[in-house]
Design a protein around this motif. Sequence first.
Motif, mmCIF file in Angstrom:
data_model
loop_
_atom_site.group_PDB
_atom_site.id
_atom_site.type_symbol
_atom_site.label_atom_id
_atom_site.label_comp_id
_atom_site.label_asym_id
_atom_site.label_seq_id
_atom_site.Cartn_x
_atom_site.Cartn_y
_atom_site.Cartn_z
ATOM 1 N N LEU A 62 55.751 27.172 -37.474
ATOM 2 C CA LEU A 62 55.936 27.501 -39.096
ATOM 3 C C LEU A 62 56.451 28.941 -38.490
ATOM 4 C CD1 LEU A 62 53.283 28.491 -40.912
ATOM 5 C CD2 LEU A 62 51.932 28.954 -39.309
ATOM 6 N N ILE A 72 54.307 38.585 -33.667
ATOM 7 C CA ILE A 72 53.811 38.838 -34.323
ATOM 8 C C ILE A 72 52.779 37.620 -34.901
ATOM 9 C CG2 ILE A 72 52.844 40.183 -36.265
ATOM 10 C CD1 ILE A 72 53.609 42.055 -34.033
ATOM 11 N N ASN A 73 53.184 37.019 -35.802
ATOM 12 C CA ASN A 73 53.046 35.956 -36.565
ATOM 13 C C ASN A 73 52.945 35.225 -35.416
ATOM 14 O OD1 ASN A 73 54.595 37.434 -38.824
ATOM 15 N ND2 ASN A 73 56.160 35.505 -38.584
ATOM 16 N N VAL A 76 48.880 35.578 -35.210
ATOM 17 C CA VAL A 76 48.061 36.061 -35.630
ATOM 18 C C VAL A 76 47.688 34.865 -35.923
ATOM 19 C CG1 VAL A 76 47.288 36.017 -38.323
ATOM 20 C CG2 VAL A 76 49.084 37.802 -37.023
ATOM 21 N N ALA A 77 48.761 33.296 -35.741
ATOM 22 C CA ALA A 77 48.096 32.375 -36.116
ATOM 23 C C ALA A 77 47.170 31.759 -34.668
ATOM 24 C CB ALA A 77 49.842 31.587 -35.956
ATOM 25 N N LEU A 80 43.920 33.040 -35.157
ATOM 26 C CA LEU A 80 43.004 32.328 -36.502
ATOM 27 C C LEU A 80 42.765 31.380 -35.524
ATOM 28 C CD1 LEU A 80 45.384 33.149 -39.374
ATOM 29 C CD2 LEU A 80 42.918 33.618 -39.265
ATOM 30 N N LYS A 81 43.558 30.274 -35.210
ATOM 31 C CA LYS A 81 43.494 29.124 -34.498
ATOM 32 C C LYS A 81 41.795 28.759 -33.980
ATOM 33 C CE LYS A 81 44.863 25.685 -31.716
ATOM 34 N NZ LYS A 81 44.456 23.879 -31.883
ATOM 35 N N ILE A 92 46.661 40.377 -32.228
ATOM 36 C CA ILE A 92 47.810 41.106 -32.948
ATOM 37 C C ILE A 92 47.465 42.854 -32.272
ATOM 38 C CG2 ILE A 92 46.950 41.697 -34.949
ATOM 39 C CD1 ILE A 92 49.711 41.565 -35.862
#
Lengths: 189, 176
Positions: A62, A72-73, A76-77, A80-81, A92
């Motif tokens: 993803l 970085i992504n 965040v992922a 969030l999870k 982050i």
Amino acid sequence: MKAVTRSPADTAPAAPTAAQLFTGFLTLGLMGFGGVLPLARHMIVEERRWLTAEEFTDVLGLCQFLPGGNIINLSVAIGLKFHGVRGAFAAILGLIAAPTAIVIALGAVYDRFAGDPHIRHLFAGLAAAAAGLLISLAAKIALPLRGNPAGMAVAARCFAAVAVLRLPLLPTMAVLAPLSILVAWRFAR
Amino acid sequence: MTQTLIALGLICTELSLLAFGGGNTILPELQRQTVDIHHWITAQEFSALFALAQAAPGPNLMIVPLIGWRVAGLPGVVVTSLAKFGPSSVLTGVVLHLWGRFKDRPWRRMVQAGLVPMTVGLVAASAALITTASAPNLVCAAIIAASAALTFATRLHPLIVLGAGALLGLTGLGQM
């Protein structure tokens, strides 16, 4: 996905708290020189077991698909999870806090001593070495395009547009990216 | 000052959403904006800042807050960081919910494969622009060539190469 039984080796990865997300990514931010990704996988999958190997690969897919730095992504992922928006911020911020402070400290040193010939020479050498790293990175990621003349043609046009003609990125991508995807689609059939 | 911050924010927001293939793909546009269009820094300074960011740990986009700091101080750091990391993060959050639905679809692989040549072209463009600004003399050009060859052919740690380059530069050899 959740119904899949785990092998004993990776039973029930421990869900991190927001604070653990922060400190985990803080460590990654401090340790990763020239590529945080291998370290990230080691920490997240093997050491702290926040995710299984499959989950990590899935999330990474993803992150590579989307714009922005992969790591970085990824922060965040994963944030969030486990803890929603709060977790994403914890992860982050942990990741970029230390590198931001360090890079600005280095920048302040550079500014303070930019007039000093020794520092100027040192930075000229550093910049040259960094440029060399970038050339070798470009060469490495170009290797998979061998035997793909259409892909090479797109890469060459993109290079010419951006480096030679100095065209803005947005129109360049708006024209070339759909073309490139179309080419990939035609060749895959 | 406010206008500078707004301009920085807009540039970084655009780059945040266009950075397919990672941070190094947006260097040419970042350089075009900060050097050619806004004249905030020179091409040589841009290369020096890029080198600094490479010498620091962490993700390879750290040149962005560094430029923010250079152009507008601490507010610049805050604005560039938010604008660079915010939009792509929000997008990640949104797509994360939809990911299960399309991650195995053939078009997802096609799009990803189609973006690879773009990444190659953009990173090559970054290399060309940074190299041009980093080779004011033969010694620097030699450092560039040696660094590229060594890191391409061996698994030498990037930090060792950067350190060696900095030391060679410090000798002042071939520089005025």
